[in-house]
Design a protein around this motif. Structure first.
Motif, PDB file in Angstrom:
ATOM      1  N   ALA A 116       1.041  -1.297   0.173  1.00 28.86           N
ATOM      2  CA  ALA A 116      -0.138  -0.060  -0.018  1.00 28.86           C
ATOM      3  C   ALA A 116       0.800   1.327   0.182  1.00 28.86           C
ATOM      4  CB  ALA A 116      -0.956   0.037   1.160  1.00 28.86           C
ATOM      5  N   LYS A 117       1.885   1.376   0.808  1.00 29.25           N
ATOM      6  CA  LYS A 117       2.839   2.326   0.752  1.00 29.25           C
ATOM      7  C   LYS A 117       3.472   2.589  -0.437  1.00 29.25           C
ATOM      8  CE  LYS A 117       3.916   1.825   5.753  1.00 29.25           C
ATOM      9  NZ  LYS A 117       4.953   1.384   6.601  1.00 29.25           N
ATOM     10  N   LYS A 118       3.983   1.715  -1.094  1.00 34.54           N
ATOM     11  CA  LYS A 118       4.739   1.870  -2.342  1.00 34.54           C
ATOM     12  C   LYS A 118       3.762   2.362  -3.596  1.00 34.54           C
ATOM     13  CE  LYS A 118       7.959  -1.533  -1.215  1.00 34.54           C
ATOM     14  NZ  LYS A 118       8.644  -2.905  -1.331  1.00 34.54           N
ATOM     15  N   ILE A 127      -6.129  10.362  -7.860  1.00 32.45           N
ATOM     16  CA  ILE A 127      -6.446   9.020  -7.689  1.00 32.45           C
ATOM     17  C   ILE A 127      -5.960   8.368  -6.257  1.00 32.45           C
ATOM     18  CG2 ILE A 127      -6.107   6.520  -8.468  1.00 32.45           C
ATOM     19  CD1 ILE A 127      -7.439   8.455 -10.606  1.00 32.45           C
ATOM     20  N   ALA A 128      -6.787   7.819  -5.651  1.00 27.14           N
ATOM     21  CA  ALA A 128      -6.625   7.319  -4.290  1.00 27.14           C
ATOM     22  C   ALA A 128      -6.654   5.886  -4.330  1.00 27.14           C
ATOM     23  CB  ALA A 128      -7.629   7.961  -3.404  1.00 27.14           C
ATOM     24  N   LEU A 129      -5.780   5.315  -3.451  1.00 29.45           N
ATOM     25  CA  LEU A 129      -5.719   3.896  -3.341  1.00 29.45           C
ATOM     26  C   LEU A 129      -6.838   3.603  -2.315  1.00 29.45           C
ATOM     27  CD1 LEU A 129      -4.345   1.046  -3.780  1.00 29.45           C
ATOM     28  CD2 LEU A 129      -2.851   1.450  -2.093  1.00 29.45           C
ATOM     29  N   HIS A 130      -7.728   2.843  -2.916  1.00 35.45           N
ATOM     30  CA  HIS A 130      -8.904   2.414  -2.139  1.00 35.45           C
ATOM     31  C   HIS A 130      -8.717   1.044  -1.125  1.00 35.45           C
ATOM     32  CE1 HIS A 130     -12.805   0.119  -1.280  1.00 35.45           C
ATOM     33  NE2 HIS A 130     -13.049   1.399  -1.205  1.00 35.45           N
ATOM     34  N   TRP A 144      -6.302  -4.761   3.049  1.00 38.58           N
ATOM     35  CA  TRP A 144      -6.013  -3.264   3.391  1.00 38.58           C
ATOM     36  C   TRP A 144      -7.006  -2.432   2.759  1.00 38.58           C
ATOM     37  CZ3 TRP A 144      -5.079   1.042   1.016  1.00 38.58           C
ATOM     38  CH2 TRP A 144      -4.480   2.212   1.747  1.00 38.58           C
ATOM     39  N   TYR A 145      -7.562  -1.494   3.717  1.00 44.06           N
ATOM     40  CA  TYR A 145      -8.329  -0.587   3.083  1.00 44.06           C
ATOM     41  C   TYR A 145      -7.966   0.749   3.422  1.00 44.06           C
ATOM     42  CZ  TYR A 145     -11.981  -4.107   1.880  1.00 44.06           C
ATOM     43  OH  TYR A 145     -12.770  -5.094   1.206  1.00 44.06           O
ATOM     44  N   ASP A 146      -8.149   1.711   2.714  1.00 46.36           N
ATOM     45  CA  ASP A 146      -7.391   3.048   3.098  1.00 46.36           C
ATOM     46  C   ASP A 146      -8.375   3.835   4.065  1.00 46.36           C
ATOM     47  OD1 ASP A 146      -6.102   5.614   2.421  1.00 46.36           O
ATOM     48  OD2 ASP A 146      -8.044   6.405   1.819  1.00 46.36           O
ATOM     49  N   TYR A 147      -9.803   3.647   4.296  1.00 44.32           N
ATOM     50  CA  TYR A 147     -10.620   4.022   5.079  1.00 44.32           C
ATOM     51  C   TYR A 147     -10.404   3.577   6.621  1.00 44.32           C
ATOM     52  CZ  TYR A 147     -13.887   0.585   4.113  1.00 44.32           C
ATOM     53  OH  TYR A 147     -14.401  -0.695   4.028  1.00 44.32           O
TER      54      TYR A 147
END
Length: 150
Positions: A116-118, A127-130, A144-147
């Motif tokens: 996720a970090k990478k 754009i966001a990683l969801h 892994w979820y961003d929220y």
């Protein structure tokens, strides 16, 4: 314009060992990982843009994940750099094996945090990683979820 989530799936083969673990996974072994990467954004509304209607071109997302994750982890053996497996890692590297020494226990849970970090560092601003889903086997996975990580 509505927010839309798009997902691209990847697969790679990786070996690892869990130092200090009390089961079979303390031994070096491998998995056929499946990684699902979901991003969220608004489709491009500029009709003059060649990517009109896309949140992100799937090929652009593929390039990011391939460079950051797949090309790095595929057919590599991952060890925590703070364990005695470092000696084994050095031996394998001397024999021209692809070895990754990471600063975490290479479980699916910790790998998905690393991924996720990478990926987040490489995504365009709009754009966001969801979410990420890393399947270690057909019946076992970490998500892994961003929220959950705000």
């Amino acid at each position: 314009m509505s927010f839309i989530r798009i997902t691209k799936q990847f697969s790679f083969e990786t070996g690892h060992a869990l130092y200090g673990y009390d089961g079979k996974c303390k031994n070096v072994h491998g998995h056929s990982y499946k990684l699902s990467v979901t991003v969220i954004g608004k489709p491009i509304s500029d009709t003059t843009n060649v990517k009109f209607g896309m949140v992100i071109d799937f090929s652009d997302l593929k390039k990011i994940v391939k460079e950051e994750i797949v090309d790095v982890f595929d057919h590599a053996t991952v060890f925590n750099k703070n364990t005695p497996h470092v000696e084994l890692a050095k031996e394998l590297q001397e024999r021209d094996h692809n070895v990754l020494l990471v600063d975490y226990q290479p479980t699916s849970e910790m790998m998905v945090i690393d991924f996720a970090k990478k990926i987040k560092k490489r995504l365009p601003e709009h754009i966001a990683l969801h979410s990420l889903k890393l399947q270690e086997t057909d019946t076992s996975f970490a998500e892994w979820y961003d929220y959950d990580n705000i």
